[in-house]
Every structure is written in C-alpha cells, then in structure tokens.
Write an enzyme that holds these catalytic residues in place. Sequence first.
Site, mmCIF file in Angstrom:
data_model
loop_
_atom_site.group_PDB
_atom_site.id
_atom_site.type_symbol
_atom_site.label_atom_id
_atom_site.label_comp_id
_atom_site.label_asym_id
_atom_site.label_seq_id
_atom_site.Cartn_x
_atom_site.Cartn_y
_atom_site.Cartn_z
ATOM 1 N N ASP A 39 0.824 -1.232 0.000
ATOM 2 C CA ASP A 39 0.000 0.000 0.000
ATOM 3 C C ASP A 39 0.845 1.264 0.000
ATOM 4 O O ASP A 39 0.578 2.195 -0.757
ATOM 5 C CB ASP A 39 -1.071 0.000 1.113
ATOM 6 C CG ASP A 39 -0.577 -0.054 2.533
ATOM 7 O OD1 ASP A 39 0.637 -0.263 2.741
ATOM 8 O OD2 ASP A 39 -1.401 0.105 3.456
ATOM 9 N N GLY A 124 -3.166 -5.308 18.917
ATOM 10 C CA GLY A 124 -1.794 -5.786 18.673
ATOM 11 C C GLY A 124 -1.735 -7.093 17.913
ATOM 12 O O GLY A 124 -0.692 -7.729 17.855
ATOM 13 N N LEU A 127 -4.904 -6.917 13.269
ATOM 14 C CA LEU A 127 -6.229 -6.893 12.642
ATOM 15 C C LEU A 127 -6.784 -5.462 12.601
ATOM 16 O O LEU A 127 -7.982 -5.252 12.435
ATOM 17 C CB LEU A 127 -7.195 -7.827 13.392
ATOM 18 C CG LEU A 127 -6.771 -9.302 13.403
ATOM 19 C CD1 LEU A 127 -7.734 -10.147 14.241
ATOM 20 C CD2 LEU A 127 -6.672 -9.866 11.991
ATOM 21 N N SER A 128 -5.893 -4.498 12.774
ATOM 22 C CA SER A 128 -6.236 -3.079 12.601
ATOM 23 C C SER A 128 -7.207 -2.531 13.626
ATOM 24 O O SER A 128 -8.168 -1.830 13.284
ATOM 25 C CB SER A 128 -6.800 -2.819 11.202
ATOM 26 O OG SER A 128 -5.776 -2.862 10.306
ATOM 27 N N SER A 130 -6.382 -0.215 15.408
ATOM 28 C CA SER A 130 -6.166 1.242 15.368
ATOM 29 C C SER A 130 -7.024 1.904 14.298
ATOM 30 O O SER A 130 -7.643 2.945 14.556
ATOM 31 C CB SER A 130 -4.687 1.590 15.201
ATOM 32 O OG SER A 130 -4.069 0.718 14.320
ATOM 33 N N GLU A 162 -3.082 8.994 11.854
ATOM 34 C CA GLU A 162 -2.165 7.955 12.355
ATOM 35 C C GLU A 162 -0.722 8.293 11.975
ATOM 36 O O GLU A 162 0.201 8.092 12.760
ATOM 37 C CB GLU A 162 -2.562 6.573 11.819
ATOM 38 C CG GLU A 162 -1.725 5.491 12.455
ATOM 39 C CD GLU A 162 -2.398 4.148 12.578
ATOM 40 O OE1 GLU A 162 -3.616 4.038 12.367
ATOM 41 O OE2 GLU A 162 -1.681 3.179 12.901
ATOM 42 N N ASP A 174 -5.785 -0.082 5.752
ATOM 43 C CA ASP A 174 -6.628 -0.452 6.896
ATOM 44 C C ASP A 174 -7.806 0.510 7.059
ATOM 45 O O ASP A 174 -8.950 0.095 7.259
ATOM 46 C CB ASP A 174 -5.795 -0.472 8.186
ATOM 47 C CG ASP A 174 -4.585 -1.379 8.079
ATOM 48 O OD1 ASP A 174 -4.532 -2.186 7.141
ATOM 49 O OD2 ASP A 174 -3.690 -1.268 8.934
ATOM 50 N N TYR A 223 8.801 -2.256 10.467
ATOM 51 C CA TYR A 223 7.888 -1.651 9.492
ATOM 52 C C TYR A 223 8.521 -0.371 8.921
ATOM 53 O O TYR A 223 8.573 -0.166 7.706
ATOM 54 C CB TYR A 223 6.553 -1.332 10.172
ATOM 55 C CG TYR A 223 5.480 -0.871 9.213
ATOM 56 C CD1 TYR A 223 4.636 -1.790 8.600
ATOM 57 C CD2 TYR A 223 5.319 0.475 8.896
ATOM 58 C CE1 TYR A 223 3.653 -1.375 7.709
ATOM 59 C CE2 TYR A 223 4.346 0.894 8.014
ATOM 60 C CZ TYR A 223 3.505 -0.034 7.429
ATOM 61 O OH TYR A 223 2.541 0.386 6.537
HETATM 62 C C1 GLA Z 1 -0.020 -2.508 8.413
HETATM 63 C C2 GLA Z 1 -0.292 -1.105 7.879
HETATM 64 C C3 GLA Z 1 -0.881 -1.150 6.466
HETATM 65 C C4 GLA Z 1 -0.027 -2.035 5.553
HETATM 66 C C5 GLA Z 1 0.259 -3.383 6.214
HETATM 67 C C6 GLA Z 1 1.199 -4.222 5.405
HETATM 68 O O1 GLA Z 1 -1.227 -3.181 8.594
HETATM 69 O O2 GLA Z 1 -1.212 -0.441 8.724
HETATM 70 O O3 GLA Z 1 -0.984 0.157 5.958
HETATM 71 O O4 GLA Z 1 1.146 -1.379 5.185
HETATM 72 O O5 GLA Z 1 0.812 -3.229 7.505
HETATM 73 O O6 GLA Z 1 0.603 -4.608 4.213
#
Ligand code: GLA
Length: 394
Positions: A39, A124, A127-128, A130, A162, A174, A223
């Site tokens: 992304d 954590g 699964l997003s 945030s 974010e 996400d 990351y």
């Molecule tokens: C996290 C980030 C996303 C994406 C993924 C990896 O979930 O929030 O934006 O970069 O990692 O695909």
Amino acid sequence: MAQPMVASEIADHFAQVFGTRPQIFRAPGRVNLIGEHTDYNDGFVMPAAIGFSTYVAVGRRPDRKLVTHSEQFADHFEFDLDDLPRQRIGSWCDYVLGVALALQQRGLKLGGANLLVHGEVPIGAGLSSSAAIEVASALALMSRSTVHLALPEIAKLCRQAENNFVGAHVGIMDQFVSCMGKSGQAILLDCRTLDYQFVAIPSGVELVVGNTMVKHEVATSGYNARRAESEEAVRYFMKWDPTVRALRDVSLDLLNEHARDLPPIILKRCTHVIHENERTLAAARALAAGDFAEIGELMRASHCSLRDQYEVSCRELDLMVESAEGLPGFIGGRMTGGGFGGCTINLVHEEHVADFAAQIADRYRAATGINPQVYVCVAGDGAQAVTEPPEPAP
Ligand code: GLA
C-alpha cells in the site's frame, strides 16, 4: 469470535457514565487476503472487513470539552476542543485526539462531546484495531459537526491522523477497508488512485484467522525500516527511469535489467513488492473465477516472499502457516498485516471450518507451546451508525 456487546448495553453503560443517551457508531477491523506491504508503495491490496468492530458512543455536551472514556482501559480524559494537544500523549486516546485534530484542521467545527469506546478488535494482533478506533471516532465526532465527509475522505483523514499524530507511518489499506468494507466481499484497492472494486468471496468459503499471540518488539522499527528501504529503492530507479515515482511504477523488466546494480537487500525488497502487486491482481481474477488452486498458490507464494524477500515474517507466523497445510478444506493461507507476529489468514471451505479451526490450533500449540486464538470470520460491512441519534432533550 468475541460476543459483541449489544448496542443497548453500550448505551446503558454510556448513560451510567455520562447521564444521557448516546448515538453509537462502529468501524470494523480487517484481514488482508493478499497484497502485503504494497500500500505504501502505491500498489494493490485486497483486504476484507471482519466481524470484530470498535464501537464509539457519542453524546453532546453544552461546553467545548471532549471527554473520552474506554471500556477496556481504566483511564478517562478531558480535553478542551479549542486547545487540543498537538502531540501524542502516549495513550489509546491518541487515536481519538489525532482524528479530532485532523477534522478541525480540515475545517470542521466540532461541538463538545462525550465519547465511550468499546473495542472488540484484538489489540496488537495485526487486525487493525487502530484503524477501527480512528474511523469509528471520526464518525462519532462528525455527528457533532454540521459538515459530513464521505467515507473515502474519512479513510484518508484517519490515515493522516495515524501518520502525523500517532506517528505510525502506515499506508491507506486499513482505514480504507474499515470505511468501505462490504458484506461477503473483498476489496481490490489501487492505493495510488483509491479506485477500487469489490471481489466477491465465493459462497461456502470462510475466513479463518489464526492469532499467533505474539507481537515481536521489532514490529514498529521493522515496518519503518521496510518503508525506508522502499524509498531508497525508488531513488535508485528514478536514476534509471525518471518517470518512476513509487515501486508501483517499476516493471519486472526494469527490475531484471538493474538487478545487479542494486544492493542485495534492496533487490530483495523490490522483488517482493513488484511480484506481490502482480499476485494481488492475479488473485482478484482467480477469486472472481472461483479458481481455488490458483488462489492457494498465490497466497503461498505471497507468504514465502514476505518471509524470504521482505523478511517480515517470524517463526510463529511460519509455523501457523505450516499448520494449515494439508488440512481438509484448506484453500490457501499466509501471514496478514504488517508481520513480526500477529495473525495468519486462511481461506477454508465452510463444511470443514470447525475441524480446520480445531486442528490448526492443535498443531500450532504442539509446535510452539503457545495457545493460539482462532477466529472464524466472514467479510463484513464497513463503518456505519448502529443507532439513530437520540431524541433531543425536551
Ligand atoms: C499494516 C499497515 C498497512 C499495511 C500493512 C502491510 O497493517 O497499517 O498500511 O502497510 O501493515 O501490508
């Protein structure tokens, strides 16, 4: 899957804390079927919203305060809407604050609000959670304004919050799927243009999420390092082709032509991203055609590439992926999200789901000594109001 606390229970709790009836909004977490670490390289992703959501209940206040209360965390915060902190305060509340600030910077005048947050997206686990709290907060806060942004705009604004306020340099995936998800569908998203199309998940196929229950320390630094390496790669390619703006613009031919001119680590990172974009487009076609063998192959290749080329997997994720191999009903699986721990996603034929979930957990437990959680999900709808606004007080 955790029992969602029904809206009426959240409303009752809100009334106990704040003394009024709220309106309630929710936004879901997500799994990504394929298209990982693409992304922020302007590439393609194919996530789906899942049944776990974060709920934000909101009620009006006559003053200019923003008061936030969480069901999960003991703390309670009060802020002055005309003087919000400009820097993160190091709490869950940063997601709400970042969104409030971004809405104000966008020119929305927010009225005083009481917020109660109820989260059911595992924190954590990749699964997003945030994105879910950001998007649900944006909807709740917008209800205290006369201006309403469209969902794709909300996704962009939440990502900005974010990136700039919370300080996590994530891509758009996400927040976008939390806003735009649709029941029974994955979303094929072009992260450069935000053009998207729904791709139906064939009926009889379920999403089984395996939570490794680990999150390694390096998750954030790893990351950020991958983002930096991607940017470094783009700088190389720009020298050879000035039209390149992101790894999305690098073709396989261009990569092959310059493979020997790149530092080995950068070559590995590019190899992942460029092939992963191809795999994501191919997976969308295979899903639409119901070609399960092809989807399985593409998911396997994606995981291997994340493990060997992008180096964002870990032992527990690899073992969870291996634990699925050969189980009846298994179509394909891979790590999902940023990596360094968190979850795997498996596509499984419905009639085998219960056995699959039990067996993957047994195998993973035997291999690691860790008791995993396994969630059986279907693709769900994106963010929405779950109750009507309360009647105004007489
Ligand atoms: C996290 C980030 C996303 C994406 C993924 C990896 O979930 O929030 O934006 O970069 O990692 O695909």
